[in-house]
Design a protein around this motif. Structure first.
Motif, PDB file in Angstrom:
ATOM      1  N   PHE A 522       0.848  -1.187   0.000  1.00 28.88           N
ATOM      2  CA  PHE A 522       0.000   0.000   0.000  1.00 28.88           C
ATOM      3  C   PHE A 522       0.886   1.240   0.000  1.00 28.88           C
ATOM      4  O   PHE A 522       1.840   1.330   0.769  1.00 28.88           O
ATOM      5  CB  PHE A 522      -0.897  -0.002   1.238  1.00 28.88           C
ATOM      6  CG  PHE A 522      -2.096   0.867   1.113  1.00 28.88           C
ATOM      7  CD1 PHE A 522      -3.310   0.324   0.744  1.00 28.88           C
ATOM      8  CD2 PHE A 522      -2.025   2.231   1.342  1.00 28.88           C
ATOM      9  CE1 PHE A 522      -4.431   1.118   0.623  1.00 28.88           C
ATOM     10  CE2 PHE A 522      -3.129   3.033   1.209  1.00 28.88           C
ATOM     11  CZ  PHE A 522      -4.342   2.474   0.848  1.00 28.88           C
ATOM     12  N   LEU A 528       0.162  -2.530   5.797  1.00 26.27           N
ATOM     13  CA  LEU A 528      -1.039  -3.079   5.162  1.00 26.27           C
ATOM     14  C   LEU A 528      -0.650  -4.236   4.250  1.00 26.27           C
ATOM     15  O   LEU A 528       0.261  -4.115   3.433  1.00 26.27           O
ATOM     16  CB  LEU A 528      -1.763  -1.997   4.355  1.00 26.27           C
ATOM     17  CG  LEU A 528      -2.553  -0.982   5.182  1.00 26.27           C
ATOM     18  CD1 LEU A 528      -2.932   0.204   4.332  1.00 26.27           C
ATOM     19  CD2 LEU A 528      -3.786  -1.620   5.790  1.00 26.27           C
ATOM     20  N   THR A 531      -2.688  -6.130  -0.451  1.00 18.26           N
ATOM     21  CA  THR A 531      -3.103  -4.943  -1.204  1.00 18.26           C
ATOM     22  C   THR A 531      -3.561  -5.327  -2.612  1.00 18.26           C
ATOM     23  O   THR A 531      -2.938  -6.147  -3.278  1.00 18.26           O
ATOM     24  CB  THR A 531      -1.941  -3.944  -1.299  1.00 18.26           C
ATOM     25  OG1 THR A 531      -1.531  -3.608   0.022  1.00 18.26           O
ATOM     26  CG2 THR A 531      -2.367  -2.691  -2.047  1.00 18.26           C
ATOM     27  N   THR A 533      -5.147  -3.446  -6.349  1.00 19.97           N
ATOM     28  CA  THR A 533      -5.238  -2.177  -7.082  1.00 19.97           C
ATOM     29  C   THR A 533      -6.123  -2.359  -8.301  1.00 19.97           C
ATOM     30  O   THR A 533      -6.012  -3.358  -9.016  1.00 19.97           O
ATOM     31  CB  THR A 533      -3.835  -1.712  -7.524  1.00 19.97           C
ATOM     32  OG1 THR A 533      -2.999  -1.633  -6.376  1.00 19.97           O
ATOM     33  CG2 THR A 533      -3.904  -0.347  -8.203  1.00 19.97           C
ATOM     34  N   VAL A 547      -7.003   1.777  -4.546  1.00 16.62           N
ATOM     35  CA  VAL A 547      -6.091   0.875  -3.827  1.00 16.62           C
ATOM     36  C   VAL A 547      -6.747   0.511  -2.499  1.00 16.62           C
ATOM     37  O   VAL A 547      -7.278   1.380  -1.801  1.00 16.62           O
ATOM     38  CB  VAL A 547      -4.723   1.539  -3.581  1.00 16.62           C
ATOM     39  CG1 VAL A 547      -3.749   0.515  -2.980  1.00 16.62           C
ATOM     40  CG2 VAL A 547      -4.161   2.107  -4.865  1.00 16.62           C
ATOM     41  N   GLY A 549      -6.363  -2.324   1.078  1.00 19.10           N
ATOM     42  CA  GLY A 549      -5.490  -3.264   1.771  1.00 19.10           C
ATOM     43  C   GLY A 549      -6.086  -3.705   3.093  1.00 19.10           C
ATOM     44  O   GLY A 549      -7.056  -3.128   3.588  1.00 19.10           O
TER      45      GLY A 549
END
Length: 711
Positions: A522, A528, A531, A533, A547, A549
């Protein structure tokens, strides 16, 4: 046909040499003839269809006519077509009619109809119809042709026709309706077969009135009951029911009202005195005004169904096994005593008891007070309607603390005599469906919220809120893509203050990785994990990046990833709309600026004469603000009183399309201070996409002293 004058031939030659068109002036100058003479010859060619004309302003431009040979056109028709002149000589015939008469073109073209292969049309009756057509009447008749291989049926149309030289003729069109005639014959055959089927099937077909009196009985009644149809027609169905059963059957029939029924058992007596049982199904019959008139019934003898009943007992065992193992909860209760007589395994697990401890108990001894509304739902309505009732879902808290959504369905079960004996209750757990509907509602709410977003930043913030709620992640951020692939954060949730400060803007390789959806960490917060995206794309170009996470799990659940994908897709759709709106707004503002800086007065007038727009130059010249003029009547506000009636009448004719707008004209307008100013006007009609007139745009130069207005 009269030959053309030499000048007409020359005109046609010049037009063919100039396919882009020529005016009357061009032709008269080119051919060194008088302009009026050229105009007269062009009118002759226009009427005969050899040239076409288009108008450009006041100029008329003539073109060579684009013609298609008649022989080619009629060959596109699937119908047979023949064209005859006034002497009944065949002028044209298409391929289809030649195929019908099995002749070549040379066998018919140029020959009198009586001497050609079309001589069948020279019959006195058809000849009379041809004479009617030559007199101007349309004739339509059906004809039949006999030829080797079978009969052909045609719908013949004889239509009056005029040739280029004005002489009369006729067109004969033969529409092949052989298939239709054969289909009608086949239908008559099928109706005969159906009549025979009704008379020969093993079931008896009855028509009874609303008092159960027979109005029709099929012939099979003699084989099954020993009575001929005419011995039963006019008598009541109850006349053939055994005396001990008549009262019960009468009550059962009375309870049917005007509803359809099936598999109704009716005891009947054979002529020999033997007792039989018939299984009947009926459909209510209504008259033209909707009143119930009786039933159409089909019945069969089921007296010897004992062998089938043995097979049914085997199926009962099989069905019992199925009911015991389905996930739905099944309860069966007696109506008379109110005691439960059956629970399947799912029902036993739900109430927490063994079959021997539950059977024979009433509702209050089995279910707690919180479950009674669920179990008794819809029962009163079912007993009244005597048909299944489905209740709405109800939330129920299970012993483990989880809330489930349960739906109840009540079904009446009849005994052997047809009376209602049991109530079948089926309870279905629809928790998964309810949760899916809730997720769908969240997506719908997101779509509605996005629909009201005024700009891309607001839309992306709404998507971020939805991502945090739907996906169940711990942190999320959304970035807008700026020039040269630079990312600028629009909003974020779940980030620490330090992490939020470190990743407000991202560029270079890190931005490219995020846009490509390949990040594993992240931005700004390495704590985090898991993750994911999603790049929001419009028109093939990235416009934003979402994004998300998780701090607690290594991977975001599949349901969360799917929710994020849906949110990103919705964001892409709304991004396209917002960007398009922004483009339209910029173009509109640019057009407004162009109007305001123009050195001429520009006004838009609706069809009812109200002012829709006045640019800055016009407002300054007249001494008004635009808000003072918009919505006001042009003539009552700005046109001098002496000119108003005439100009309003001219304007109405323009809006009705009765006359074209004039060219450049001088006119007068009233200023706010009461003075008049002269304006040199140029008017343009405004139309919508369908060509309808929607108003007038007028532009003018202030020309000094006032003048008489003309529209």
């Amino acid at each position: 046909m009269r030959p053309y004058p030499e000048e007409i031939t020359k005109i046609l030659a010049r037009l063919k040499a100039n396919p882009r068109g020529m005016s009357v002036t061009d032709l008269s100058r080119d051919l060194a003839i008088n302009r009026n003479t050229a105009s007269r010859y062009l009118d002759m060619l226009l009427i005969s269809g050899e040239v076409e004309m288009r108008t450009y302003g006041k100029a008329k431009v003539f073109y060579p006519s684009q013609r298609v040979p008649l022989s080619a056109m009629i060959n596109f028709s699937s119908d047979g077509v023949a064209i005859l002149d006034r002497t009944l000589t065949i002028v044209q015939a298409n391929d289809r009619i030649l195929e019908i008469v099995r002749a070549g073109r040379d066998d018919v073209i140029g020959k009198p109809i009586g001497e050609s292969r079309l001589s069948a049309f020279d019959h006195p009756l058809i000849r009379a119809r041809i004479e009617d057509a030559l007199g101007g009447d349309d004739v339509v008749e059906e004809v039949r042709f006999l030829r080797t291989g079978g009969e052909l049926y045609f719908r013949m149309k004889i239509l009056p026709t005029a040739f280029n030289d004005g002489s009369p003729g006729i067109t004969i069109i033969l529409e092949d309706i052989t298939s239709q005639k054969l289909a009608e014959e086949a239908l008559r055959t099928e109706e005969a077969k159906f009549r025979a089927l009704v008379e020969d099937i093993n079931d008896i077909i009855w028509n009874v009135g609303d008092d159960w009196t027979f109005s029709y009985v099929s012939p099979k009644s003699f084989d099954l009951l020993g009575y001929a149809p005419d011995e039963m027609v006019g008598r009541s169905l109850l006349d053939f029911v055994p005396a001990p059963e008549q009262e019960r059957v009468a009550e059962r029939l009375a309870g049917l009202l005007d509803r359809p029924f099936s598999l109704l058992h009716i005891p009947l007596l054979h002529r020999s005195g033997k007792s039989l049982v018939f299984e009947a199904s009926g459909t209510p019959d209504f008259d033209e005004i909707g009143d119930f008139g009786g039933y159409r019934m089909v019945s069969r003898d089921v007296t010897e169904r004992h062998q089938a009943e043995r097979r049914v007992r085997g199926w009962k065992s099989f069905l019992h096994c199925i009911v015991q193992n389905i996930p739905d909860m099944v309860f069966v209760r007696e109506i008379a005593g109110g005691k439960y007589v059956f629970f399947n395994r799912a029902a036993e697990a739900f109430v927490g008891g063994a079959p021997e401890s539950l059977a024979g108990k009433e509702e209050s001894a089995i279910f707690g007070p919180d479950l009674v509304p669920l179990i008794s739902c819809g029962e009163a309505e079912m007993l009244q309607r005597q048909s299944p009732v489905e209740c709405p879902a109800m939330p129920v808290v299970f012993q483990n603390g989880e809330t489930h959504h349960l739906q109840t369905k009540k079904i009446p079960i009849a005994g052997e005599g047809g009376e209602m004996k049991y109530v079948l209750t089926i309870v279905r757990d629809i928790t998964d469906h309810v949760r899916a509907d809730a997720l769908l509602a969240d997506q719908r709410d997101l779509a509605e919220a996005l629909g009201s977003a005024s700009d891309l930043r607001e839309a992306l913030s709404i998507c971020l809120d939805a991502a945090m709620q739907a996906a169940g992640v711990d942190a999320a951020a959304v970035y807008a893509v700026r020039e040269e692939g630079r990312l600028e954060r629009v909003a974020a949730f779940g980030l620490s203050a330090e992490a939020a400060a470190r990743a407000e803007r991202i560029d270079g390789e890190e931005a490219a990785v995020l846009i490509g959806g390949r990040t594993a960490a992240f931005p700004g917060d390495e704590d985090l994990r898991g993750t994911v995206t999603f790049t929001i794309v419009h028109g093939g170009m990235p416009v934003a990046v979402l994004v998300a996470g998780s701090r607690l799990t290594g991977l975001i659940p599949a349901a969360g990833v799917q929710a994020l994908e849906t949110i990103a897709a919705q964001a892409a759709n709304v991004a396209g709309r917002i960007l398009a709106q922004e483009t339209v707004r910029i173009e509109r503002d640019r057009a407004e600026r162009y109007l305001d800086v123009a050195g001429v007065m520009i006004a838009g007038i609706r069809t009812d004469g109200t002012i829709e727009r006045m640019n800055r130059t016009g407002c300054l010249a007249l001494g008004y603000a635009e808000t003072d003029l918009v919505g006001k009547n042009w003539f009552k506000t700005l046109v001098p009183t002496r000119l108003r009636p005439r100009l309003e009448a001219n304007f109405r004719r323009l809006m009705e399309g009765a006359s074209p707008p004039p060219g450049e004209e001088k006119g007068s307008l009233l200023a706010r201070d009461g003075g008049e100013i002269g304006v040199l006007w140029r008017n343009t009609i405004v139309r919508d996409n369908d060509g309808r007139i929607t108003g007038l745009v007028t532009s003018g130069l202030i020309s000094g002293p006032p003048a008489e207005d003309v529209y």
